[in-house]
Scaffold this motif. Structure first.
Motif, PDB file in Angstrom:
ATOM      1  N   GLY D 139       0.733  -1.149   0.061  1.00  0.00           N
ATOM      2  CA  GLY D 139      -0.080  -0.194   0.079  1.00  0.00           C
ATOM      3  C   GLY D 139       0.789   1.333   0.025  1.00  0.00           C
ATOM      4  O   GLY D 139       0.359   2.378   0.141  1.00  0.00           O
ATOM      5  N   GLU D 140       2.047   1.015  -0.255  1.00  0.00           N
ATOM      6  CA  GLU D 140       2.862   2.017  -0.378  1.00  0.00           C
ATOM      7  C   GLU D 140       2.737   3.309  -1.234  1.00  0.00           C
ATOM      8  O   GLU D 140       2.880   4.513  -0.886  1.00  0.00           O
ATOM      9  N   LEU D 141       2.333   2.988  -2.129  1.00  0.00           N
ATOM     10  CA  LEU D 141       1.746   3.819  -3.303  1.00  0.00           C
ATOM     11  C   LEU D 141       0.418   4.467  -3.313  1.00  0.00           C
ATOM     12  O   LEU D 141      -0.072   5.401  -4.039  1.00  0.00           O
ATOM     13  N   GLY D 142      -0.314   3.944  -2.386  1.00  0.00           N
ATOM     14  CA  GLY D 142      -1.757   4.281  -2.323  1.00  0.00           C
ATOM     15  C   GLY D 142      -2.234   3.435  -3.692  1.00  0.00           C
ATOM     16  O   GLY D 142      -2.049   2.373  -4.053  1.00  0.00           O
ATOM     17  N   GLU D 143      -3.630   4.117  -4.116  1.00  0.00           N
ATOM     18  CA  GLU D 143      -4.425   3.614  -5.259  1.00  0.00           C
ATOM     19  C   GLU D 143      -3.389   3.816  -6.480  1.00  0.00           C
ATOM     20  O   GLU D 143      -2.685   4.831  -6.674  1.00  0.00           O
ATOM     21  N   VAL D 144      -3.238   2.796  -7.321  1.00  0.00           N
ATOM     22  CA  VAL D 144      -2.149   3.041  -8.492  1.00  0.00           C
ATOM     23  C   VAL D 144      -3.097   3.526  -9.631  1.00  0.00           C
ATOM     24  O   VAL D 144      -4.014   2.907  -9.961  1.00  0.00           O
ATOM     25  N   PHE D 145      -2.921   4.590  -9.941  1.00  0.00           N
ATOM     26  CA  PHE D 145      -3.441   5.374 -10.973  1.00  0.00           C
ATOM     27  C   PHE D 145      -3.176   5.071 -12.359  1.00  0.00           C
ATOM     28  O   PHE D 145      -3.968   4.759 -13.390  1.00  0.00           O
ATOM     29  N   TYR D 146      -1.746   5.131 -12.612  1.00  0.00           N
ATOM     30  CA  TYR D 146      -1.353   4.631 -14.068  1.00  0.00           C
ATOM     31  C   TYR D 146      -0.169   4.005 -14.091  1.00  0.00           C
ATOM     32  O   TYR D 146       0.930   3.883 -13.029  1.00  0.00           O
ATOM     33  N   TYR D 147       0.217   3.224 -14.952  1.00  0.00           N
ATOM     34  CA  TYR D 147       1.507   2.598 -15.384  1.00  0.00           C
ATOM     35  C   TYR D 147       1.886   3.078 -16.815  1.00  0.00           C
ATOM     36  O   TYR D 147       1.046   2.909 -17.904  1.00  0.00           O
ATOM     37  N   ASP D 148       3.007   3.897 -16.916  1.00  0.00           N
ATOM     38  CA  ASP D 148       3.376   4.546 -18.385  1.00  0.00           C
ATOM     39  C   ASP D 148       4.594   4.049 -18.749  1.00  0.00           C
ATOM     40  O   ASP D 148       5.730   4.467 -18.013  1.00  0.00           O
ATOM     41  N   SER D 149       4.777   3.173 -19.770  1.00  0.00           N
ATOM     42  CA  SER D 149       6.273   2.794 -19.991  1.00  0.00           C
ATOM     43  C   SER D 149       6.527   3.087 -21.598  1.00  0.00           C
ATOM     44  O   SER D 149       5.827   2.981 -22.356  1.00  0.00           O
ATOM     45  N   THR D 150       7.741   3.279 -21.282  1.00  0.00           N
ATOM     46  CA  THR D 150       8.689   3.660 -22.819  1.00  0.00           C
ATOM     47  C   THR D 150       9.559   2.718 -23.028  1.00  0.00           C
ATOM     48  O   THR D 150      10.561   2.567 -22.265  1.00  0.00           O
ATOM     49  N   ARG D 151       9.481   1.844 -24.074  1.00  0.00           N
ATOM     50  CA  ARG D 151      10.284   0.572 -24.234  1.00  0.00           C
ATOM     51  C   ARG D 151      10.786   0.659 -25.796  1.00  0.00           C
ATOM     52  O   ARG D 151      10.044   0.066 -26.599  1.00  0.00           O
ATOM     53  N   VAL D 152      11.507   1.530 -25.991  1.00  0.00           N
ATOM     54  CA  VAL D 152      12.269   1.703 -27.575  1.00  0.00           C
ATOM     55  C   VAL D 152      13.806   1.658 -27.625  1.00  0.00           C
ATOM     56  O   VAL D 152      14.310   1.655 -26.526  1.00  0.00           O
ATOM     57  N   ASN D 153      13.930   1.053 -28.858  1.00  0.00           N
ATOM     58  CA  ASN D 153      15.357   1.095 -29.161  1.00  0.00           C
ATOM     59  C   ASN D 153      15.514   0.713 -30.536  1.00  0.00           C
ATOM     60  O   ASN D 153      14.487   0.745 -31.451  1.00  0.00           O
ATOM     61  N   LEU D 154      16.822   0.568 -30.883  1.00  0.00           N
ATOM     62  CA  LEU D 154      16.909   0.447 -32.366  1.00  0.00           C
ATOM     63  C   LEU D 154      17.159  -0.869 -32.645  1.00  0.00           C
ATOM     64  O   LEU D 154      18.414  -1.375 -32.051  1.00  0.00           O
TER      65      LEU D 154
END
Lengths: 340, 340, 340, 340
Positions: D139-154
């Motif tokens: 519960g450390e983060l409280g309610e989880v609002f979002y997960y936002d991931s950038t996974r890019v490469n060449l």
């Protein structure tokens, strides 16, 4: 294809053996280590090589053309001497020896016997240093003013050598390779913060005969790992950050010069141009190094990091140690060389 | 509300005047500068203040309680002396003077007359240094082993002072504030790469009586701007990166200690714990500094960065200069102090 | 020299007024704001300008040639319309209006009256975007494949507009300027995590008629501030990191292409070349923008960010809002345009 | 000690085999691959294991307890089915299958036969995700609002799957593990910039039944490698930067909330607290994963990444593909589930 004997299969020996095997230019003929567990590991990785607990036996083996020494520093000299006496070519881990006289002996002995004596200053063979070296040789940086290196991290306290002999040795070898100037004086200070262990933090300043200055900051007790080197030239300047996974070397078209503004006035004007990060080769340094060793054994050429360079690095390490004992009192490297 | 006179409205004076005005605790009574253009700018920003080209007139003005000096370094001493003679409180830009004897004179004169003498060592008032200072005072870092600062950038070559008096002065003031130890010796080396201008690159090592070591790397001719300080303690270690826009101060629960592994063996063991970046105040350092000055004028308290600290910093700068002239030969700071 | 009236002296108005004054090409003739405190601040900074609480009065003033509108978004339309009716040139803050029809009206009205209608899409005038724009125009990137922007931070929740109208508007304006392609469809999703406040997080994808794709990630509730844009081209690729203090724009000579390896096989081959960071101008964007406005007022030229561009941006914002309401259902921008 | 058969010794198989051997909890009994060169490499590394070119033979071998499948995606289903039919436990590389119906079949078959069906969602076993998972569970983060991931490469264009099935699969598995909410709709857009190869760039937005939002940005044609995830909670927020060599996970005590300021007014207020980077375990994810597999085989427990999770991930991948074909039109995941 030359046959190599690996002396010592602890921390670094396995890397040497692997690089020899991968090079396809030499074969691992024998591996020697006094620890049975090390030999077992070695045998599993190099099933075709012979194992022995007796380094002397390996050195005397007629099928072995060259010895690669990856044992504790204080054993470098006796093993390298024995190998040269036995007519073998020698690649020895850094630092070449822990004593200037011994280093000089090895250089002279190798010359007398016409054998290759090469020091494993691995960093000189990294794509980053190869690229910087090319730029300097091509005059791209102009006159090189300084080499300023921060090489700190937490850990890997050595037992038998202090942080200068462990970390500054890298920069001494790199500067020796990059600069076309000779060191004239060195001032160094060190401190020990873990009682009972060798000095873990040191600063070193080297003055060169061409006016350049090298500055090294080495530390085993830093909270973060930093491997950052600034190289200032009259035309361009370099930031080499070895912790980056890409763009390790950045070249800045930046500088300052004096512009006369009047009879009593002068002003420094700045050049703030583009930055350029050359694509670096992804070839492993150790592989390049093994190729250089094999090439020199086969042709008799002098390696990029030969015994002379190894000796100069040991001279600087010894002078730095002396300066530390004197709390930074500068030690004259010219005298030292004249004396040799 | 105390009335302040600003001496010099060039680069730093406008900042002091603005901070005084914003503080709401003091008023800008007069501004003095010999350049008419500077006075015009000043008048536009501070329409209620009186302007004068004659600093002496301002110093003698009975309505002025305190003088803030932001003029070239070599004028700090005569102006501060005159102000103290006139019974004014004084805030003087760093470095306090360019001569140890003069700094000592000012300290004694201020004491004799019961006036506040404060030095504008702005960095001491930054949220970052305030936070680090609190941690050290609370014992959070344990024993402080070292302070290692890299303060390099391209540009702002000064005409009258070299890079030590311009940049290292900041670190000397910060360490003087943070460490509860006294410097005993300093070893410094410097170089000049733009002919005709002052030394632009220097390394300084300071040994303290409690065993700590400070290392400063300052350079006006670096390709990139670096403001990075490592502080090593027996319990925790700090990385202060002033170029970061957030998380400038990071505290690492990391360290090394000796663990006995047997009668003939010892090993260094490492602690690799969490990192913590405290939220820092966003208050401007200069505002905190003006508040400190006003508080001390009103209460007679000694400021955080008083004349004694300013004197110690000038002593270190002078010793560093001497060591540079000797190519790193260590200069004894104890003798120097005993002599005083 | 043209005379400017500033409508609104809250957050952005002071920047516009300062830029006009600093440009030396125009003068601040009047400033209008309903809040007395704002007018007081304005009067102190711009003593030669006339102040009024009545914007209409300023718009009708015959001495005023142009109106710069920095009021809340919903007032942009009535004020800009009134200013055009009064024969003034208009610079309006972004977004031009909150309604497509109103934006179109302004564009047509400005054309009918031969007045300059410019939108304050400040980012287009930054040295970073100027440099990227030049590279694209010169064909250095080859065909532009995508524009991928992350624009997140904590704070500055707006009351009257959501995160799309506040942050994505910047990227819409930049892409509109950089790409020689027209948007055909937009898919967007948004969420609100602080009940009672507007949507604070959104992702937007735009498909262009030339095959390019734009992707925007905007968020007011992110733990750190990120301003990072990747631009992929067939020849080179750009990373624009606006949080860097130097080297904001990096150009990579990298890419991928298909190489035929046989009748049934194909392989993608990679190009991993150098990186180059051009030195950017240090000129403030707002100053460049004011110069552009003055130039267009004087010559009748169309500004870089004219009303047509402002209208296209509003169309995209409106379409994005509609797509959000439909949870990402794509909204056709061609139809929308045909309909107009 | 259970005996494992490795199906496929190409890119990933060697890692699985090595992890099994290093775990000390299982042994590599057999290795199957159709390519003779692969089997040769395998034999050198695992001399005690039996080699075969016939996967079926290995699956039927009575000495083999469990099969680890590291073959091309389209073969996952037939091989896993055959292994379950033969009564073996199964660990299958991600994605579990390329078809929802097939994934469901495997889940049901494993349940019917009481065999472990585990999916190799390796990231779930990384120290970073373990740490984040613990924080969310506590519960450390409280309610989880979002997960936002950038996974890019060449690079690493795949031939048979597009960037969603190759990269987004990681984030789907991580979110499935972290969030206690179910996805209700997904909107995705993709583009192909290297003709003849699969889609190389995609954006995906997932709406969850608890109000959370996931956003994934995946790209094979980016100039730099980025692996950055922001996780926003009502109490704290996380930045996970997997490219960092240390402090991969940073937890910020930051957030925003609405404060009522009056009957007609409201304001968002911000919390800007400390940042904390927990020390992460240095244990290799694959080792943790093998331990989990062995534990579940021995106890009958359900693995952290069991077939149900694998099925949910495949459902999301399939829905994302459908949405891409519709240019972002949202696909309802609830219906999809009800239909099953």
């Amino acid at each position: 294809m030359i046959s190599v004997g690996i002396a010592g299969y602890g921390y670094w020996g396995p890397n040497l053996a692997r690089a020899v095997a991968e090079s396809g230019l030499a074969k691992v003929e024998m591996i020697a280590d006094m620890a049975p567990a090390a030999l077992e590991r070695a045998a599993r990785r190099h099933p075709a090589a012979r194992m022995t607990a007796d380094i002397g036996e390996m050195i005397r083996d007629p099928k072995v053309d060259a010895i690669m020494i990856a044992t504790p520093v204080h054993t470098h000299f006796p093993l390298a001497r024995e190998a040269l006496f036995a007519g073998k070519h020698v690649l020895v881990e850094k630092p070449m020896t822990d004593d200037v006289g011994q280093a000089r002996f090895l250089v002279e002995e190798a010359a007398r016997r016409g054998r290759v004596l090469m020091v494993d200053h691995t960093f000189v063979y990294t794509p980053a240093v190869r690229a910087i070296s090319s730029m300097i040789a091509a005059g791209e940086l102009g006159e090189v003013f300084y080499y300023d290196s921060t090489r700190v991290n937490l850990g890997l306290f050595q037992r038998d050598v202090n942080v200068i002999w462990d970390l500054a040795v890298h920069d001494f070898a790199i500067v020796d390779h990059l600069l076309d100037q000779r060191p004239v004086a060195i001032s160094a200070s060190a401190a020990r913060f873990v009682p009972g262990s060798p000095e873990n933090m040191a600063q070193l300043t080297v003055h060169y005969d061409g006016g350049a200055m090298a500055h090294l900051n080495v530390n085993w007790l830093a909270p973060v790992k930093i491997r950052q080197t600034l190289i200032g030239g009259s035309q361009k300047m370099v930031v080499w950050d070895d912790m980056q996974t890409s763009e390790k070397v950045k070249v800045y078209d930046r500088g300052a010069s004096l512009s006369e503004a009047g009879p009593y006035e002068h002003m420094v004007s700045y050049r703030l141009g583009d930055m350029h990060a050359p694509a670096l080769s992804t070839k492993e340094a150790l592989l390049t190094e093994v190729e250089e060793f094999v090439r020199c054994v086969e042709t008799g050429a002098a390696p990029l990091t030969d015994g002379h360079g190894g000796l100069r690095v040991v001279e600087m390490l010894a002078a730095a140690s002396r300066s530390c004992a004197l709390r930074g009192h500068p030690v004259d490297l010219t005298t030292l060389k004249v004396a040799s």
